[in-house]
Design an enzyme around this catalytic site. Structure first.
Site, mmCIF file in Angstrom:
data_model
loop_
_atom_site.group_PDB
_atom_site.id
_atom_site.type_symbol
_atom_site.label_atom_id
_atom_site.label_comp_id
_atom_site.label_asym_id
_atom_site.label_seq_id
_atom_site.Cartn_x
_atom_site.Cartn_y
_atom_site.Cartn_z
ATOM 1 N N ARG A 51 -2.810 4.035 11.402
ATOM 2 C CA ARG A 51 -1.301 3.849 11.595
ATOM 3 C C ARG A 51 -0.567 5.173 11.784
ATOM 4 N NH1 ARG A 51 -3.567 -0.344 10.020
ATOM 5 N NH2 ARG A 51 -4.615 1.014 8.632
ATOM 6 N N THR A 52 -0.696 5.680 10.488
ATOM 7 C CA THR A 52 0.306 6.983 10.392
ATOM 8 C C THR A 52 0.023 7.945 11.594
ATOM 9 O OG1 THR A 52 -0.029 6.654 7.850
ATOM 10 C CG2 THR A 52 0.975 8.654 8.742
ATOM 11 N N LYS A 80 -14.864 25.649 7.680
ATOM 12 C CA LYS A 80 -15.353 26.745 7.497
ATOM 13 C C LYS A 80 -14.688 27.562 6.294
ATOM 14 C CE LYS A 80 -15.398 27.080 12.428
ATOM 15 N NZ LYS A 80 -14.486 27.667 13.611
ATOM 16 N N ARG A 101 -1.734 15.297 6.602
ATOM 17 C CA ARG A 101 -2.086 14.246 5.436
ATOM 18 C C ARG A 101 -3.367 15.030 4.872
ATOM 19 N NH1 ARG A 101 -3.905 8.089 6.170
ATOM 20 N NH2 ARG A 101 -1.715 7.947 5.825
ATOM 21 N N HIS A 129 3.738 9.152 -0.010
ATOM 22 C CA HIS A 129 3.635 8.712 1.503
ATOM 23 C C HIS A 129 5.023 8.489 2.024
ATOM 24 C CE1 HIS A 129 2.013 7.507 5.025
ATOM 25 N NE2 HIS A 129 1.161 6.761 4.647
HETATM 26 N N1 CP Z 1 -0.179 2.638 6.140
HETATM 27 C C1 CP Z 1 -1.162 3.771 6.029
HETATM 28 O O1 CP Z 1 -0.883 5.053 5.680
HETATM 29 O O2 CP Z 1 -2.237 3.431 7.172
HETATM 30 P P1 CP Z 1 -3.399 4.597 7.579
HETATM 31 O O3 CP Z 1 -4.064 5.090 6.525
HETATM 32 O O4 CP Z 1 -4.202 3.735 8.615
HETATM 33 O O5 CP Z 1 -2.504 5.899 8.286
#
Ligand code: CP
Length: 304
Positions: A51-52, A80, A101, A129
């Site tokens: 999603r993100t 590396k 991320r 998040h």
């Molecule tokens: N909600 C969320 O962060 O989903 P993903 O881990 O798929 O990005």
């Protein structure tokens, strides 16, 4: 230049503006469809995501921009031994804005210190998040018309669930919010949230182990997955992973207008039989995630 590391980086009035913009985008997407022509978003994902990452990419394409990046640390020069600090210096030459991320708490913050483009924390370990929180808040605001006067239940993995930590931090700024935490003993909310966020700000909360014992009191129920990737012990994960399963029987105990949210991905914690219940809004949340990320990109690039 602004980054987004935490939902608290925006004041509540800045968030109102962001959500108003997201709602305008929802109503009139064409108006925004070329605004990012010539701009590039980098998505640097050192941890898995559906999603993100894809909602950021979808957001940028809907704004007329382009996207580059990697979805796996193993396919980048991190394999590396390149540091996050060095990587972001490269990315600053290739793109105008970056979503990152990383499994290590604080890695996006380190990147922002070396970056010459806006950096967005797209999830750092078990910490924060913020763009999921923006998604959650926009969903609640759009569906309930307000962000105050709620009893919200957070259920599942409250220890490792970074979406939970970010959402609590964001919601305490609104009036008359009460929390009900529903978790097994092993996955309770961390002490630093309890002491530094809730008790310090006199925010009322209760704790339960059984969802059935409190679901009837909730205006909002935020379900979460047990975070397998953050467990040190597979046996412990297997013992706890199906601790909560929201099904039709439990939904029958809930208020008629209680909303069920989930950041997704779901494993077993919400039975698929709940998906058709009008109160289940976790797939609508995904669409709001695109609108709010569009609004965020425009805000951080100062294009309005
Ligand atoms: N909600 C969320 O962060 O989903 P993903 O881990 O798929 O990005």
């Amino acid at each position: 230049m602004r980054h987004l590391m935490s939902p608290l980086d925006f004041t509540t009035s800045e968030l109102e503006k962001l959500f108003d913009l997201a709602s305008e985008i929802e109503k009139n997407p064409k108006k925004f469809s070329t605004i990012c022509n010539g701009k590039i978003l980098a998505t640097c994902f050192y941890e898995p995501s559906t999603r993100t990452r894809l909602s950021f990419e979808s957001a940028m394409y809907h704004l007329g921009g382009n996207v580059l990046g990697f979805s796996d640390a193993a396919s980048s020069s991190a394999s590396k031994g390149e540091s996050v600090s060095d990587t972001i210096r490269m990315i600053s030459c290739y793109a105008d804005i970056c979503a990152i991320r990383h499994p290590k708490e604080g890695a996006p913050m380190v990147a922002s210190g070396k970056s010459s483009i806006p950096v967005i924390n797209a999830g750092d370990g078990g910490h924060q998040h913020p763009t999921q929180t923006l998604t959650d808040l926009l969903t609640i605001r759009s569906m309930k018309g307000r962000l105050s006067q709620f009893t919200i239940g957070l259920c599942g993995d409250l220890k490792f669930g970074r979406t939970v930590h970010s959402l609590i931090n964001a919601l305490i700024r609104y009036p008359d919010i009460q929390f009900i935490f529903i978790s097994p003993e092993e996955l309770k909310i961390p002490d630093y949230i309890r002491e530094d966020v809730l008790e310090k700000n006199n925010i009322p909360y209760k704790e339960f182990v059984r969802l059935e014992d409190c679901i009837g009191d909730l205006d909002l129920l935020y379900m979460t997955r047990v975070q397998r990737e953050r467990f040190f012990n597979e046996e412990e994960y297997i013992r706890l992973k199906d601790f909560y399963i929201l099904d039709k029987n439990k939904m029958a105990l809930a208020k008629k207008d209680m909303l069920v949210l989930h950041p997704l991905p779901r494993v077993n914690e919400i039975s698929v039989e709940v998906d058709d219940d009008a109160r289940a809004v976790y797939f609508k949340q995904v669409q709001y995630g695109v609108y709010v990320r569009m609004a965020l990109i425009l805000t951080l690039l100062e294009l309005l």
